[in-house]
Write a protein that holds these residues in place. Structure first.
Motif, PDB file in Angstrom:
ATOM      1  N   TYR A 114     -12.072 -80.254 -20.940  1.00 52.41           N
ATOM      2  CA  TYR A 114     -10.862 -79.781 -20.273  1.00 52.41           C
ATOM      3  C   TYR A 114     -11.175 -78.617 -19.326  1.00 52.41           C
ATOM      4  CZ  TYR A 114      -6.007 -78.357 -19.635  1.00 52.41           C
ATOM      5  OH  TYR A 114      -4.786 -78.037 -19.096  1.00 52.41           O
ATOM      6  N   LEU A 115     -11.955 -77.666 -19.805  1.00 51.92           N
ATOM      7  CA  LEU A 115     -12.305 -76.526 -18.955  1.00 51.92           C
ATOM      8  C   LEU A 115     -13.107 -76.983 -17.742  1.00 51.92           C
ATOM      9  CD1 LEU A 115     -13.210 -73.923 -21.719  1.00 51.92           C
ATOM     10  CD2 LEU A 115     -11.270 -73.795 -20.144  1.00 51.92           C
ATOM     11  N   LYS A 118     -10.564 -78.531 -15.287  1.00 53.68           N
ATOM     12  CA  LYS A 118      -9.774 -77.497 -14.616  1.00 53.68           C
ATOM     13  C   LYS A 118     -10.625 -76.738 -13.605  1.00 53.68           C
ATOM     14  CE  LYS A 118      -5.694 -76.782 -15.865  1.00 53.68           C
ATOM     15  NZ  LYS A 118      -4.503 -77.281 -15.168  1.00 53.68           N
ATOM     16  N   ARG A 119     -11.880 -76.450 -13.982  1.00 56.14           N
ATOM     17  CA  ARG A 119     -12.782 -75.732 -13.071  1.00 56.14           C
ATOM     18  C   ARG A 119     -13.056 -76.570 -11.818  1.00 56.14           C
ATOM     19  NH1 ARG A 119     -18.432 -74.850 -12.162  1.00 56.14           N
ATOM     20  NH2 ARG A 119     -18.895 -72.634 -11.904  1.00 56.14           N
ATOM     21  N   VAL A 123      -9.406 -74.108 -10.961  1.00 59.99           N
ATOM     22  CA  VAL A 123      -8.640 -73.283 -11.898  1.00 59.99           C
ATOM     23  C   VAL A 123      -9.581 -72.775 -12.985  1.00 59.99           C
ATOM     24  CG1 VAL A 123      -6.733 -73.250 -13.551  1.00 59.99           C
ATOM     25  CG2 VAL A 123      -6.553 -74.630 -11.481  1.00 59.99           C
ATOM     26  N   GLU A 124      -9.695 -71.473 -13.095  1.00 60.60           N
ATOM     27  CA  GLU A 124     -10.520 -70.872 -14.150  1.00 60.60           C
ATOM     28  C   GLU A 124      -9.626 -69.980 -14.987  1.00 60.60           C
ATOM     29  OE1 GLU A 124     -14.437 -70.083 -14.028  1.00 60.60           O
ATOM     30  OE2 GLU A 124     -14.803 -70.805 -11.999  1.00 60.60           O
ATOM     31  N   ILE A 126      -8.369 -70.505 -18.405  1.00 66.35           N
ATOM     32  CA  ILE A 126      -7.330 -71.320 -19.033  1.00 66.35           C
ATOM     33  C   ILE A 126      -6.851 -70.622 -20.314  1.00 66.35           C
ATOM     34  CG2 ILE A 126      -6.808 -73.582 -20.040  1.00 66.35           C
ATOM     35  CD1 ILE A 126      -7.504 -73.498 -16.984  1.00 66.35           C
ATOM     36  N   SER A 127      -5.574 -70.679 -20.558  1.00 65.84           N
ATOM     37  CA  SER A 127      -4.980 -70.071 -21.749  1.00 65.84           C
ATOM     38  C   SER A 127      -5.608 -70.631 -23.022  1.00 65.84           C
ATOM     39  CB  SER A 127      -3.469 -70.343 -21.737  1.00 65.84           C
ATOM     40  OG  SER A 127      -2.929 -70.259 -23.020  1.00 65.84           O
ATOM     41  N   GLU A 130      -3.405 -73.043 -24.646  1.00 62.10           N
ATOM     42  CA  GLU A 130      -3.428 -74.359 -24.003  1.00 62.10           C
ATOM     43  C   GLU A 130      -4.561 -75.219 -24.584  1.00 62.10           C
ATOM     44  OE1 GLU A 130      -3.681 -76.104 -19.420  1.00 62.10           O
ATOM     45  OE2 GLU A 130      -3.306 -73.977 -19.727  1.00 62.10           O
ATOM     46  N   THR A 169      -7.817 -65.894 -22.678  1.00 61.13           N
ATOM     47  CA  THR A 169      -8.181 -66.987 -21.786  1.00 61.13           C
ATOM     48  C   THR A 169      -9.589 -67.467 -22.091  1.00 61.13           C
ATOM     49  OG1 THR A 169      -8.994 -65.462 -20.087  1.00 61.13           O
ATOM     50  CG2 THR A 169      -6.700 -66.189 -19.896  1.00 61.13           C
ATOM     51  N   LYS A 171     -13.041 -69.632 -20.372  1.00 64.03           N
ATOM     52  CA  LYS A 171     -13.719 -70.224 -19.225  1.00 64.03           C
ATOM     53  C   LYS A 171     -15.132 -70.621 -19.609  1.00 64.03           C
ATOM     54  CE  LYS A 171     -13.140 -65.967 -16.728  1.00 64.03           C
ATOM     55  NZ  LYS A 171     -13.343 -65.178 -15.568  1.00 64.03           N
TER      56      LYS A 171
END
Length: 190
Positions: A114-115, A118-119, A123-124, A126-127, A130, A169, A171
């Protein structure tokens, strides 16, 4: 002309002139600034500038493979794993169950995939919640040991924020990016 997204990025030695929006809007703006752009390009050429960068790119449709070796605007190799991740705009969905002998390993693999997704869309950070919710959705959440599982994956995942805080968060580290890509390549080939 369609309404798909388009972008013009012009860098006269990083002076940068960027236009983005619908294809029609970008085309109109290029026409409006055509003389200025051509004059600037000619001036740079006359000054024997080695490289003048001008690209027009369109956002690829979701789930389309990205050419191998192409670089993203964020500087890392742009890859696509359409059999594992469904990526549309900045929305990432994991469409395969993550492997692992234990829920802890499955949770870490879920977080890595998932990370990475998103990356890949820029997007870096992430909650943490989440990631936890995603693990629950994947059926691999061990609520008592989740924090320890994530903490033990510190080689791959950086967790920022105070203990017990809802503002934590996550990452990926560089080894985390590499591990995530190995995992995604294996799953994508199945």
């Amino acid at each position: 002309m369609s309404n798909s997204e388009a972008k013009l990025h012009l860098s006269l030695e990083d002076g940068v002139f960027e236009i983005s929006g619908s294809e029609l809007f970008v085309s109109q703006q290029i026409e409006n600034f055509k003389e200025i752009i051509l004059e600037a390009l000619q001036n740079r050429k006359d000054e024997s500038l080695d490289v003048v960068e001008s690209t027009i790119s369109r956002t690829p449709p979701a789930a389309q493979p990205i050419p191998e070796g192409a670089k993203s605007e964020h500087g890392f190799d742009k890859k696509s794993f359409p059999r594992v991740l469904h990526i549309e705009d900045k929305d990432v969905k994991i469409i395969k169950k993550m492997p692992g002998a234990t829920n802890a390993k499955k949770s870490v693999n879920t977080a890595l995939a998932y990370l990475w997704g998103k990356r890949s869309v820029g997007v870096e950070g992430i909650s943490y919640q989440e990631i936890r919710d995603l693990c629950q959705h994947q059926g691999c959440l061990d609520s008592r040991n989740f924090a320890a599982s994530m903490k033990n994956a510190r080689e791959y995942i950086i967790i920022e924020g105070k203990k017990g805080s809802s503002a934590k968060t996550c990452k990926l580290t560089l080894p985390g990016v590499e591990r995530a890509e190995e995992l995604l390549e294996d799953l994508n080939g199945e």
